[in-house]
Scaffold this motif. Structure first.
Motif, short mmCIF file in Angstrom:
data_model
loop_
_atom_site.label_atom_id
_atom_site.label_comp_id
_atom_site.label_asym_id
_atom_site.label_seq_id
_atom_site.Cartn_x
_atom_site.Cartn_y
_atom_site.Cartn_z
N ARG A 36 12.35 -12.40 9.13
CA ARG A 36 13.11 -11.16 9.38
C ARG A 36 12.16 -10.00 9.67
N MET A 37 11.03 -9.96 8.98
CA MET A 37 10.03 -8.92 9.25
C MET A 37 9.52 -9.03 10.68
N GLU A 38 9.29 -10.26 11.12
CA GLU A 38 8.83 -10.46 12.50
C GLU A 38 9.87 -9.99 13.50
N ALA A 39 11.14 -10.26 13.21
CA ALA A 39 12.22 -9.86 14.13
C ALA A 39 12.34 -8.34 14.20
N ILE A 40 12.24 -7.69 13.06
CA ILE A 40 12.28 -6.22 13.05
C ILE A 40 11.09 -5.66 13.82
N GLY A 41 9.94 -6.28 13.65
CA GLY A 41 8.75 -5.82 14.35
C GLY A 41 8.85 -6.00 15.85
N GLU A 42 9.43 -7.12 16.29
CA GLU A 42 9.53 -7.39 17.73
C GLU A 42 10.28 -6.28 18.45
N ASP A 43 11.29 -5.72 17.83
CA ASP A 43 12.06 -4.64 18.45
C ASP A 43 11.23 -3.38 18.66
N ARG A 44 10.10 -3.30 17.97
CA ARG A 44 9.27 -2.10 18.03
C ARG A 44 7.87 -2.39 18.58
N GLY A 45 7.67 -3.58 19.10
CA GLY A 45 6.35 -3.95 19.58
C GLY A 45 5.33 -4.04 18.47
N ALA A 46 5.79 -4.48 17.30
CA ALA A 46 4.94 -4.51 16.11
C ALA A 46 4.99 -5.89 15.46
N SER A 47 4.13 -6.09 14.48
CA SER A 47 4.05 -7.37 13.78
C SER A 47 4.74 -7.27 12.42
N ALA A 48 4.88 -8.42 11.76
CA ALA A 48 5.43 -8.44 10.41
C ALA A 48 4.57 -7.61 9.46
N ALA A 49 3.25 -7.70 9.63
CA ALA A 49 2.35 -6.91 8.78
C ALA A 49 2.60 -5.41 8.96
N ASP A 50 2.82 -4.99 10.21
CA ASP A 50 3.09 -3.57 10.47
C ASP A 50 4.37 -3.14 9.76
N VAL A 51 5.36 -4.02 9.75
CA VAL A 51 6.64 -3.70 9.09
C VAL A 51 6.44 -3.57 7.59
N ALA A 52 5.66 -4.48 6.99
CA ALA A 52 5.39 -4.39 5.55
C ALA A 52 4.70 -3.08 5.21
N THR A 53 3.75 -2.66 6.04
CA THR A 53 3.05 -1.40 5.81
C THR A 53 3.99 -0.22 5.99
N ALA A 54 4.82 -0.27 7.04
CA ALA A 54 5.78 0.80 7.28
C ALA A 54 6.77 0.92 6.12
N TRP A 55 7.15 -0.22 5.54
CA TRP A 55 8.05 -0.20 4.37
C TRP A 55 7.39 0.56 3.22
N ALA A 56 6.12 0.29 2.96
CA ALA A 56 5.43 0.97 1.86
C ALA A 56 5.33 2.47 2.11
N ILE A 57 5.10 2.86 3.36
CA ILE A 57 5.07 4.29 3.70
C ILE A 57 6.45 4.91 3.49
N ALA A 58 7.49 4.20 3.93
CA ALA A 58 8.86 4.71 3.80
C ALA A 58 9.26 4.91 2.35
N LYS A 59 8.66 4.14 1.45
CA LYS A 59 8.98 4.27 0.02
C LYS A 59 8.23 5.45 -0.61
N GLY A 60 7.49 6.20 0.20
CA GLY A 60 6.79 7.37 -0.32
C GLY A 60 5.43 7.08 -0.90
N THR A 61 4.87 5.91 -0.59
CA THR A 61 3.56 5.55 -1.13
C THR A 61 2.50 5.63 -0.04
N THR A 62 1.25 5.61 -0.46
CA THR A 62 0.13 5.50 0.46
C THR A 62 -0.42 4.08 0.35
N PRO A 63 -0.09 3.21 1.30
CA PRO A 63 -0.58 1.83 1.20
C PRO A 63 -2.08 1.76 1.41
N ILE A 64 -2.73 0.91 0.65
CA ILE A 64 -4.15 0.58 0.84
C ILE A 64 -4.19 -0.77 1.54
N ILE A 65 -4.59 -0.77 2.78
CA ILE A 65 -4.55 -1.99 3.58
C ILE A 65 -5.97 -2.47 3.84
#
Length: 312
Positions: free
Chosen positions: A237-266
């Protein structure tokens, strides 16, 4: 304390450079890591997170070499005091900091952490003279519970300082800090929450699956390969969400952490990883997408708490 949307993790930089030798089994070169630094710095990712225990000083030393030539004001350094390896001198906190400063080739760190809780009342007071001297600019606590955070904050508060950052394991698969109220505390008190293991050491990147497991011989493979079948629905599902935005599953996981108000350390070991952070920084997930991802993560029903972590 002002920080970029994403901090850069250098845990894997502590590997020896030989495949299979180290936590991640990374095969890294100084030239490759210099390329990572150049791309990150040019894209505004200027906060580098390391620790003494990442290769027992190797990560700090390698990072310093990769940053050579950059003005000290062009980047921020984050490193940690780990009580579990403290020496027996008069001031183990200051001693470990001085060793880190020497390896990092600097005279101060922007953000200094108490890495793991051991005795908050013992290890927090030695931070105060280091703050007063300017050897450290800001203080954070990592892997601390709500009670431990509050105690450290009270101790620092008596000297006019405070806990300005919290760094805990936080990902779609491991949301204990949210459930314990730590994220709410940070929002209410203007404390920056840094989320680490957002990608669960690669298991949430979409790169790995039961048919394509993590490389054998590394610690993370032993931890995660057995969980991959249960993560398939989530990563698909992460991959599918990413495909709509030209992004990867990893990008979606990082974007989720940002959306939750955190600063992800990648963790970044290749210049191409920075491209993903640029994409993630620009992704806005709909509330329904966030809820769906969290529901799939809950359904996977896995426990990815590290051996060094205690319950929040």
């Amino acid at each position: 304390m002002t920080v970029p949307a994403v901090a850069l993790g250098t845990w894997a930089w502590g590997d020896s450079g030989e495949a299979g030798d180290g936590y991640f089994g990374s095969r890294l070169s100084e030239a490759g890591l210099r390329e990572v630094v150049e791309k990150a710095q040019s894209n505004g990712f200027t906060l580098w997170d390391t620790a003494v225990v990442y290769g027992m000083g190797r990560s700090e030393s390698v990072l310093a070499r990769a940053l050579e030539g950059y003005d000290r004001g062009a980047y921020q350094l984050s490193t940690k005091f780990t009580p579990q390896i403290a020496g027996d001198g008069d001031d183990p906190v200051a001693d470990m900091l001085e060793q880190s400063l020497a390896r990092l080739e600097t005279d101060y760190v922007d953000l200094f952490w108490i890495h793991n809780p051991a005795d908050v009342a013992r290890w927090t007071p030695p931070l105060i003279p280091l703050l007063k001297s300017g050897r450290i600019r800001h203080v954070g606590v990592s892997n601390h519970t709500m009670e431990e955070i509050a105690l450290a904050d009270r101790i620092l508060g008596e000297a006019g300082f405070r806990v300005e950052a919290v760094q805990n394991h936080y990902s779609l698969l491991y949301r204990s800090s949210e459930r314990a109220g730590i994220l709410d505390h940070c929002r209410e008190h203007d404390v920056r929450f840094f989320s680490y293991m957002v990608l669960e050491q690669g298991a949430l990147t979409g790169r790995y699956s039961p048919a394509r497991p993590l490389p054998e011989g590394s610690t993370r493979a032993a931890v995660y390969n057995g969980l991959l079948p249960r993560l398939q629905a989530l990563t698909d599902r992460m991959e599918a969400i990413g495909e709509d935005r030209g992004a990867s599953a990893a990008d979606v996981a990082t974007a989720w952490a940002i959306a939750k108000g955190t600063t992800p350390i990648i963790g970044v070991t290749k210049a191409g990883h920075v491209d993903g952070l640029v994409r993630a920084r620009g992704i806005e997930l709909a509330d329904e997408e966030t809820a769906e991802l969290e529901a799939l993560a809950d359904a996977a029903d896995v426990d990815t708490r590290g051996s060094w972590e205690h319950e929040m």
